[in-house]
Design a protein around this motif. Structure first.
Motif, PDB file in Angstrom:
ATOM      1  N   LEU A   1      -2.168   1.407 -13.703  1.00 59.88           N
ATOM      2  CA  LEU A   1      -2.047   1.340 -12.169  1.00 59.88           C
ATOM      3  C   LEU A   1      -0.653   2.112 -12.015  1.00 59.88           C
ATOM      4  CD1 LEU A   1      -2.588  -0.001  -9.702  1.00 59.88           C
ATOM      5  CD2 LEU A   1      -1.219  -2.026 -10.125  1.00 59.88           C
ATOM      6  N   LYS A   2       0.115   2.166 -12.897  1.00 59.97           N
ATOM      7  CA  LYS A   2       1.553   2.952 -12.597  1.00 59.97           C
ATOM      8  C   LYS A   2       1.234   4.401 -12.267  1.00 59.97           C
ATOM      9  CE  LYS A   2       5.699   4.183 -14.901  1.00 59.97           C
ATOM     10  NZ  LYS A   2       6.495   4.039 -16.295  1.00 59.97           N
TER      11      LYS A   2
ATOM     12  N   TYR B   1       3.187   2.013  -1.634  1.00 59.04           N
ATOM     13  CA  TYR B   1       3.867   2.345  -3.091  1.00 59.04           C
ATOM     14  C   TYR B   1       2.507   3.110  -3.955  1.00 59.04           C
ATOM     15  CZ  TYR B   1       8.012   0.214  -1.864  1.00 59.04           C
ATOM     16  OH  TYR B   1       9.320  -0.024  -1.152  1.00 59.04           O
ATOM     17  N   LEU B   2       1.394   2.785  -3.330  1.00 60.09           N
ATOM     18  CA  LEU B   2       0.226   3.268  -4.243  1.00 60.09           C
ATOM     19  C   LEU B   2      -0.491   4.561  -3.660  1.00 60.09           C
ATOM     20  CD1 LEU B   2      -1.165  -0.415  -4.427  1.00 60.09           C
ATOM     21  CD2 LEU B   2      -0.073   0.884  -6.405  1.00 60.09           C
TER      22      LEU B   2
ATOM     23  N   ALA C   1       6.585  -3.535  -6.555  1.00 61.96           N
ATOM     24  CA  ALA C   1       6.241  -1.989  -7.126  1.00 61.96           C
ATOM     25  C   ALA C   1       7.019  -1.780  -8.045  1.00 61.96           C
ATOM     26  CB  ALA C   1       6.556  -1.109  -6.014  1.00 61.96           C
TER      27      ALA C   1
ATOM     28  N   ILE D   1       5.657  -3.689 -11.407  1.00 62.44           N
ATOM     29  CA  ILE D   1       4.524  -2.832 -11.953  1.00 62.44           C
ATOM     30  C   ILE D   1       4.922  -1.572 -12.919  1.00 62.44           C
ATOM     31  CG2 ILE D   1       2.396  -1.452 -11.181  1.00 62.44           C
ATOM     32  CD1 ILE D   1       2.373  -3.148  -8.605  1.00 62.44           C
ATOM     33  N   ARG D   2       5.764  -0.786 -12.433  1.00 58.87           N
ATOM     34  CA  ARG D   2       6.334   0.157 -13.036  1.00 58.87           C
ATOM     35  C   ARG D   2       6.913  -0.130 -14.448  1.00 58.87           C
ATOM     36  NH1 ARG D   2       8.308   2.071  -7.699  1.00 58.87           N
ATOM     37  NH2 ARG D   2       6.878   4.115  -7.283  1.00 58.87           N
TER      38      ARG D   2
ATOM     39  N   GLN E   1       0.663  -1.158   0.154  1.00 62.12           N
ATOM     40  CA  GLN E   1       0.019  -0.006  -0.036  1.00 62.12           C
ATOM     41  C   GLN E   1       0.847   1.325  -0.101  1.00 62.12           C
ATOM     42  OE1 GLN E   1      -4.001   0.236   0.204  1.00 62.12           O
ATOM     43  NE2 GLN E   1      -3.026   1.908  -0.638  1.00 62.12           N
TER      44      GLN E   1
ATOM     45  N   GLN F   1       9.028  -3.775  -2.510  1.00 62.81           N
ATOM     46  CA  GLN F   1       9.558  -3.060  -3.712  1.00 62.81           C
ATOM     47  C   GLN F   1       9.758  -3.526  -4.841  1.00 62.81           C
ATOM     48  OE1 GLN F   1      10.495   0.088  -3.486  1.00 62.81           O
ATOM     49  NE2 GLN F   1      11.889   0.375  -5.030  1.00 62.81           N
TER      50      GLN F   1
ATOM     51  N   GLU G   1       5.828   7.799  -5.557  1.00 60.44           N
ATOM     52  CA  GLU G   1       7.318   7.958  -5.352  1.00 60.44           C
ATOM     53  C   GLU G   1       7.559   7.911  -3.968  1.00 60.44           C
ATOM     54  OE1 GLU G   1       9.537   7.224  -7.913  1.00 60.44           O
ATOM     55  OE2 GLU G   1       7.816   7.235  -9.127  1.00 60.44           O
TER      56      GLU G   1
ATOM     57  N   ARG H   1      -0.780   5.509 -10.782  1.00 59.29           N
ATOM     58  CA  ARG H   1      -1.390   5.904  -9.663  1.00 59.29           C
ATOM     59  C   ARG H   1      -0.619   5.263  -8.217  1.00 59.29           C
ATOM     60  NH1 ARG H   1      -7.866   3.915 -10.439  1.00 59.29           N
ATOM     61  NH2 ARG H   1      -8.140   4.750  -8.336  1.00 59.29           N
ATOM     62  N   MET H   2       0.655   5.297  -8.689  1.00 57.02           N
ATOM     63  CA  MET H   2       1.907   5.006  -7.600  1.00 57.02           C
ATOM     64  C   MET H   2       2.227   6.134  -7.362  1.00 57.02           C
ATOM     65  SD  MET H   2       3.484   1.568  -9.496  1.00 57.02           S
ATOM     66  CE  MET H   2       4.349   0.957  -7.885  1.00 57.02           C
TER      67      MET H   2
END
Length: 498
Positions: free
Chosen positions: A477-478, A287-288, A465, A468-469, A285, A462, A483, A480-481
């Motif tokens: 989805l990326k 990371y989002l 995450a 996903i990127r 979570q 990590q 940094e 809505r991540m």
């Protein structure tokens, strides 16, 4: 001929006539009627660029807009048949009853490159027009020297007449009935010159059609969501603001998407009596953005088989909605041959179960994502991580992902790289290695090379995450991540998957 693809209906496109266009639907979860935007990918009328299809639809979903992707006819097609397919799609969206509601006078088109030409020509000469038009680096003119020869040739043939060039150059067909338009392109586009957008903007201005044109200084053709171009990536925010002004987009923070995790103990939430053991799902979570809520349904000791048998997939089915994600990660318990309630053959029942999870999500408008199992910490005599630390299950999952065209995050490979970089001794800190009396929950100590310490769970989260990127299919989805400021260990995890 238009064929609408239902999420519940398996389609073998080769069984349909060659003049069939396929409409795939991406509705948002909303009780009230919402606008709809139809996506037309580019590809020079020769093929369709996938990165300009579903990722764009998912981005629109994030804005609270129903979306559809039209896989229109390419190659050998009749022009009138192609145009009618787009018009039929717009008409179907406005008039056909759905489980989800559409505002009939808020149905737009977005097209890229050759798909931008198709969108713009329907918006100018079509009998059925959209209410709003968005164009990314569009082909507009079929006149030299500014045309894209490949698009023109596939659309009109090798020797088009002057009348054809005129009739299908969108800038020559703009009228007072052309819808409000937003365009973006780059000044040095080497495939479709910027003059295409300038000509269309001039014609819109002449007819006093509201429009916005954004020309970025540098950027290659075919950028799509522009993830690798920071400057051009601005088009997303510019378009979002424009869509809000026209009443299409909701404020992003109002849209909440759930990310379900179906998995085993390596991802599961741990209770107080199990700490400091931690599942990687407990840290995802962070990371989002708040608009994505992690709903961790992973449970200790479960396999693909037992998770289904206990009704846990059925429970997710009750809650998952269109646009939600289902992350699927199993393998550790599937390989336990001594337990028939959990064991699955990696080339048989395991694959069949994964397909069941995938279909379950898709039938409800959800987005399934496969994650290969996190590797156990197991080193060979030469100091290399054991490639069979979770048996044949990661390889089987990769095959299922390819066959079903499901996004795959290869966490097995990424975690093995992490262990390799740290070495056999240093990697112990990622796992439950506690001496006697070091923690009240484990008075006798513990040596466990499967389950993570809190630090290990952070590292694996990590890895997830970063995967996903890097996954092009998860572009929405990326977006809505968030940094994070990476400490040295997290920077190492970042490097391992880059």
């Amino acid at each position: 001929m238009l064929h609408v693809i239902s999420p519940k209906e398996p389609i073998i496109k080769e069984e349909f006539p060659s003049n069939t266009s396929f409409l795939s639907l991406y509705p948002v979860a909303a009780h009230e009627a919402r606008p709809f935007i139809l996506v037309l990918p580019g590809g020079g009328y020769e093929h369709l660029a996938s990165h300009e299809g579903e990722p764009i639809a998912r981005w629109l979903n994030d804005l609270g807009i129903h979306a559809g992707v039209l896989e229109y006819q390419v190659g050998d097609f009749e022009i009138i048949s192609l145009l009618k397919d787009v018009e039929h799609a717009l008409q179907w969206i406005r008039q056909t009853p759905h489980d989800w509601l559409v505002i009939p006078d808020q149905v737009g088109l977005i097209g890229f490159s050759a798909g931008g030409h198709l969108a713009s020509i329907v918006s100018t000469i079509g009998m059925v027009k959209p209410d709003l038009l968005l164009l990314g680096y569009p082909v507009i003119s079929f006149h030299e020297p500014y045309t894209h020869i490949g698009s023109r040739t596939h659309f009109l043939g090798e020797q088009p007449t002057l009348e054809q060039l005129q009739a299908f150059s969108s800038d020559r067909q703009v009228t007072s009935h052309t819808p409000p338009t937003l365009m973006w392109t780059t000044a040095n586009d080497g495939a479709v010159p910027v003059e295409n957008s300038l000509l269309f903007a001039f014609s819109l201005s002449r007819e006093r059609i509201p429009f916005e044109l954004h020309v970025f200084e540098e950027g290659r053709h075919g950028l799509g969501l522009s993830e690798d171009n920071h400057e051009c990536h601005q088009w997303l925010n510019l378009a979002e603001t424009w869509l809000q002004k026209h009443g299409y987009a909701q404020a992003r923070q109002q849209m909440t998407t759930r990310l379900f995790i179906a998995g085993d103990s390596t991802a599961a939430q741990k209770g107080a009596t199990e700490k400091p053991m931690t599942g990687w799902g407990e840290h995802l979570q962070s990371y989002l953005a708040p608009s994505v809520h992690v709903d961790n349904r992973a449970v200790n000791g479960r396999s693909t088989k037992s998770f289904i048998a206990e009704g846990r997939l059925a429970d997710i089915e009750k809650d998952i909605q269109a646009g939600d994600y289902l992350f699927i990660q199993f393998g550790h318990n599937d390989e336990k041959k001594e337990d028939p309630t959990r064991y699955t053959d990696p080339d048989g029942e395991y694959r069949q179960n994964l397909i069941q999870y995938i279909q379950s999500a898709r039938e409800r408008g959800g987005i399934p994502v496969l994650l290969t199992s996190v590797s156990r910490r197991r080193f060979k005599a030469d100091g290399e991580p054991d490639p069979l630390a979770v048996g044949a299950y990661p390889a089987a999952m990769r095959q299922v992902a390819a066959e079903t065209k499901t996004p795959l995050l290869d966490i097995f490979e990424a975690s093995q790289q992490l262990y390799r970089s740290m070495g056999e001794k240093e990697s112990q800190q990622l796992f439950m290695h506690l001496p006697e009396k070091a923690h009240p929950n484990y008075p006798a100590g513990v040596t466990d090379n499967t389950h993570f310490s809190d630090e290990g769970a952070k590292q694996v989260a990590q890895l997830v995450a970063e995967a996903i990127r890097q996954c092009a299919e998860l572009s929405a989805l990326k977006q809505r991540m968030v940094e994070k400021n990476l400490d040295s260990d997290e920077r190492l995890a970042h490097q391992l998957v880059n």
